[in-house]
Design an enzyme around this catalytic site. Structure first.
Site, PDB file in Angstrom:
ATOM      1  CG  HIS A 130      -1.683   1.234   1.456  1.00  0.00           C
ATOM      2  ND1 HIS A 130      -2.989   1.406   1.046  1.00  0.00           N
ATOM      3  CD2 HIS A 130      -1.334   2.401   2.069  1.00  0.00           C
ATOM      4  CE1 HIS A 130      -3.406   2.615   1.391  1.00  0.00           C
ATOM      5  NE2 HIS A 130      -2.414   3.237   2.014  1.00  0.00           N
ATOM      6  CD  GLU A 131       1.964   3.382   3.658  1.00  0.00           C
ATOM      7  OE1 GLU A 131       2.144   4.476   3.073  1.00  0.00           O
ATOM      8  OE2 GLU A 131       0.984   3.172   4.394  1.00  0.00           O
ATOM      9  CG  HIS A 134       0.148   6.168  -0.524  1.00  0.00           C
ATOM     10  ND1 HIS A 134      -0.934   6.841  -1.064  1.00  0.00           N
ATOM     11  CD2 HIS A 134      -0.284   5.606   0.639  1.00  0.00           C
ATOM     12  CE1 HIS A 134      -1.979   6.681  -0.267  1.00  0.00           C
ATOM     13  NE2 HIS A 134      -1.616   5.942   0.762  1.00  0.00           N
ATOM     14  CD  GLU A 199      -4.753   6.331   2.702  1.00  0.00           C
ATOM     15  OE1 GLU A 199      -4.611   5.104   2.859  1.00  0.00           O
ATOM     16  OE2 GLU A 199      -3.804   7.128   2.737  1.00  0.00           O
TER      17      GLU A 199
END
Length: 294
Positions: A130-131, A134, A199
């Site tokens: 997930h990071e 980003h 998100e």
């Protein structure tokens, strides 16, 4: 990059308009407001990652000091076609993580000690993916700039009390006072709305990077419970960084959804479950009490 530049231009214009509405024909004040906004943009672009990492006492780790975490992150970065980010560990028991940096070549992923102790290897992989998403989508720069300029608008509203246009205020004294209250609120709402949208996109991209949406869904399910029970002192002292974490690190009661920095975890899990094509409730993988990371 185009979205980022457009966002910078729009937020800078917003700062200038706020200065104009607050100070009337005080051209110097408006000019200073715009210059201040550009200065904040420049500072945010070059220094925001270092500042945020210092705020949270993040400690750098490498292949020697955190071999499992490093190898897993490097493997997923290769799959995502992006450079290996710098890795940091934050010594707090609240499970959480965030990414920062101005571009994929100058980025960092920070995970908390609590995340490594309380998550399975698959769940940690989902969070790190997930990071990485980003970083790949340059969300770290976008969210940092919005946070910085939202803060700039708040500071300008405070400055206007002392350096405003006096009787030449276009909105009058009452209108100017209302603007001092509403302008920072508007900037904060824009910041939070952008954060919530990013998100969802990072969840989807992260699921693709790690190869299994259920890993991230399981991690979010566990984070929803544990992060609410354990304090994150550094985050409470620096609430302006809350939107950067994978889940909200702050303990706020009855916060209206309009001002939430993150979308509801239940909705994020539901979207991930749709991606996996699974049905029924989410059952996180078993783990030992000490976690798989020691």
């Amino acid at each position: 990059m185009m979205r980022t530049f457009m966002l910078m231009a729009a937020m800078t214009a917003f700062v200038g308009v706020a200065g104009l509405m607050l100070a009337g024909e005080a051209g110097l004040f408006v000019a200073l407001a715009i210059a201040f906004a550009f200065g904040m943009n420049f500072f945010a672009y070059w220094n925001s990652d270092k500042a945020v990492l210092r705020m949270h006492g993040a400690r750098p780790v490498d292949q020697r000091t955190a071999p499992e975490l490093w190898e897993m992150t490097a493997s997923m970065a290769r799959l995502a076609g992006m450079p290996m980010p710098a890795l940091y560990i934050i010594e707090t028991e609240q499970p959480n993580a965030f990414a920062t940096g101005r571009n994929p070549e100058n980025a960092a992923v920070a995970v908390t000690r609590g995340l490594l102790r309380n998550m399975t290897r698959e769940e940690v992989a989902g969070v790190v993916a997930h990071e990485l998403a980003h970083i790949k989508n340059r969300d770290t720069l976008t969210m940092t700039i919005t946070a910085t300029l939202a803060g700039a608008v708040s500071m300008l509203a405070n400055f206007a009390i002392f350096f405003g246009g006096g009787r030449h205020r276009p909105l009058g004294m009452i209108g100017s006072i209302a603007m001092m209250i509403l302008a920072p609120m508007a900037a904060a709402i824009v910041q939070m709305a952008i954060s919530r949208v990013r998100e969802y996109e990072a969840d989807a991209e992260g699921a693709a990077i790690c190869g299994n949406p259920d890993w991230l869904a399981s991690a979010l399910n566990r984070l929803a419970v544990l992060s609410g029970r354990i304090d994150n002192i550094a985050a409470e002292r620096n609430p302006g960084t809350a939107h950067m974490f994978i889940v909200n690190p702050l303990h706020m009661q009855a916060v209206d959804s309009l001002f939430a920095t993150h979308p509801p975890i239940e909705k994020r899990i539901a979207e991930l479950r749709k991606m996996s094509g699974a049905s029924g409730g989410l059952r996180p993988a078993r783990q030992s009490s000490s976690g798989p990371w020691g």
